[in-house]
Each structure stands twice: as C-alpha cells, then as structure tokens.
Write a protein that holds these residues in place. Structure first.
Motif, PDB file in Angstrom:
ATOM      1  N   ASP A 149      -2.653   4.831  -2.957  1.00 42.04           N
ATOM      2  CA  ASP A 149      -3.887   5.287  -2.312  1.00 42.04           C
ATOM      3  C   ASP A 149      -4.067   6.797  -2.472  1.00 42.04           C
ATOM      4  N   THR A 178      -7.203   0.012   1.843  1.00 41.34           N
ATOM      5  CA  THR A 178      -6.248  -0.462   0.844  1.00 41.34           C
ATOM      6  C   THR A 178      -5.807  -1.889   1.146  1.00 41.34           C
ATOM      7  N   PRO A 195       0.849  -1.195   0.000  1.00 41.90           N
ATOM      8  CA  PRO A 195       0.000   0.000   0.000  1.00 41.90           C
ATOM      9  C   PRO A 195       0.882   1.241   0.000  1.00 41.90           C
TER      10      PRO A 195
END
Length: 322
Positions: free
Chosen positions: A43, A77, A13
């Motif tokens: 993200d 995420t 992530p």
C-alpha cells in the motif's frame, strides 16, 4: 485440490513493515495446508517493503500475486483483496504478524465443522518488535474479558475483539459487507456487521502471532474509543439493544479505555475520561483501584515492566519450531 490444499484465499496488506514482512510471508509458505492463492498488496510503503516482498515471493510454493501501488489505507487494501478473492474461505494477515504452521488447517476444519458460522477465530500470542512473546490472549483474566463461541454481539459491545491475525472468514458471509474506508480501525465495524448475520466459532488453540510495536494504531486509546463508539452508532440497528443499554455499554467502553490510558502514563486524560464515565466501572472497588493508580509514579510502573522484560521468554523462532 489435493489434501495439502485449502480453498482459502489469503491476502497480506503491506505497509512500511520492511523489518517484519519476510517472516510474515514465510509463515504462510510454511502452512500445513496451502492457500488457494496468496495476494500481497503493498500500500505505497515508503520503506523497502516492496523489494522484500518481491524477493521473498520468488520462494512461494503455491500461486501468488504481488501488487504495489500508491497509498490508499488499510481498509481500502482489504476491500481490494476481498474483491479479487474467490474460494470458500478468506483470510488476511497483517504484514507484521505471523501464523503458526497449522493455522489454516485448523481454521478451515473449524469452519467445515460448524457450517453455520460466519468466521472462525482463536487465541493469539502477543510479541514485541524484537520477536519476544510477552503475553497471550489466553492469559486474559475476568477483568479483561473472555472470548465467546456463538453470538458475538455482547462480547463485541464489551470491547472484547478477536485478534485479526487469528480470524478466517467464510467468503460467502462477506458478500454485501466491506471494511469501512473512513474508519481508522479496520475490524471492529466489520465484526459488528458480521455478528448480526450469524455466529462466530471460537477455537482456544494458540495458532497466530499478533505483533505490538510503536506504530500500532491500538496504542492511541483516545482515537480507539472514539472510533469504537462511532462504529456502534453507525450500526445501532444491528446491535439488538435499546438506546439506554447502548449508552451504558459506551460508558463502560470509555472507562475501560481510561484504564488503558492510565497504564500508558496519560494520567490527566485518563482521569478526565474516567470521571465523565464512572457509571462504566463494574464496582466501587474498580473505581477505587483506578483512583489509586493515579498516584503511583510512572517510574515504578516502568521499573516493574523492565523487571518483567528480563524474565526468560518465548520467541517467535521457538514458536515456529514447535
């Protein structure tokens, strides 16, 4: 799969780590056994992280996928990555952290050796924003606690938490659980839920690198203790203890965070939290030591920190070369 492949699905992530993410990704490329697949999810980073990922992933020597979208938060995420995963094992690595080359090989071996274990974890190096190693989790003393092999609930209640960069999960164990997208700390509640399902297996090797810098969530001690206690309350039925014992555990957690706040110079807030939770201190001596710290000028503490920072130290580059 060949002997150089692992049945581990890896997720990275990414959020606002333009400076660090290339080293993170290349540490995964350099594993002695390859992931089944690498999924990188940006993200909604406002910096240049996505462009760095696109460039670096062209060098990936195994299957990789890159997703970029609007910001949803770390836990969302992770849940997205978990939903997309297959394979026997699952691991994720924060985009500012790193794995040493034998991380996946050793963690998968650990889970193969202990088939009843929910997850495998180990020690980690702690580095600063400039790649200097300043400590390891193996340096923890009795006051700060130690990791356990087996039932992890007592360890977690004592606020001794595996570094996320050191963990590899058994994928089947993650069925029916998820990262709480309403929580501001991603792992603690997940660990509580998994500890109720089975054991953790601990490997004392130092195989991962956990980066500490100004943007780390864990630097906000008041928020951290609030989130930890909220997670304990939500999962009370899984903890295997009574209400009175939980309240004692929470007083201990609040006193521990008061010590951390004191170390970061938040003296008045630390003293207020400590006075309300004196029962969480291990001894009269610990209370006395805490009180003395209140009167130590922050200038002396900062001078001591600067002196320690001048000492020769390992770097990320030296770790990766060994």
């Amino acid at each position: 799969m060949s002997e150089n492949d692992s049945d581990c699905f890896v997720v990275v992530p990414v959020y606002n780590h333009e400076r660090f993410v290339e080293k993170c990704l290349r540490s995964i490329f350099a594993q002695t056994v390859r992931p089944k697949k690498l999924l990188v999810i940006d993200d909604g980073s406002p910096d240049g992280s996505a462009k760095v990922c696109e460039r670096v992933l062209k060098d990936c020597p195994f299957e990789a996928e890159f997703v970029t979208r609007e910001n949803r938060g770390l836990c969302a995420t992770l849940n997205e990555g978990l939903a997309a995963s297959d394979g026997k094992y699952f691991a994720y690595l924060g985009s500012d952290d790193l794995w040493l080359p034998r991380f996946l090989e050793e963690r998968v071996r650990q889970l193969e050796t202990f088939p009843e274990a929910i997850l495998a974890y180990g020690h980690a190096y702690f580095v600063d924003k400039d790649d200097n190693v300043f400590e390891t989790s193996a340096d923890y003393d009795e006051e700060r606690g130690s990791y356990v092999d087996g039932d992890a609930r007592g360890m977690l209640l004592d606020m001794i938490v595996p570094p996320s960069a050191s963990v590899c999960y058994r994928r089947a164990a993650l069925d029916g659980v998820a990262w709480n997208e309403q929580s501001r700390i991603e792992d603690y509640e997940m660990y509580l839920q998994l500890a109720a399902k089975g054991t953790f297996t601990f490997d004392p090797q130092l195989l991962s690198v956990w980066r500490h810098h100004e943007e780390n969530t864990g630097r906000n001690s008041e928020m951290m203790v609030s989130e930890v206690i909220a997670a304990q309350e939500r999962n009370f039925q899984l903890l295997g203890i009574g209400r009175a014992e939980l309240e004692a555990v929470q007083a201990k957690a609040r006193f521990r965070y008061a010590r951390m706040m004191m170390q970061h110079g938040q003296k008045r807030s630390a003293m207020k939290l400590a006075l309300a939770n004196m029962g969480g201190a291990k001894s009269i001596a610990e209370l006395a030591k805490f009180g003395l710290r209140f009167f130590v000028p922050m200038s002396l503490i900062e001078t001591s920190r600067k002196e320690r920072s001048r000492r020769p130290t390992q770097t990320v580059e030296s770790l990766l070369q060994n």
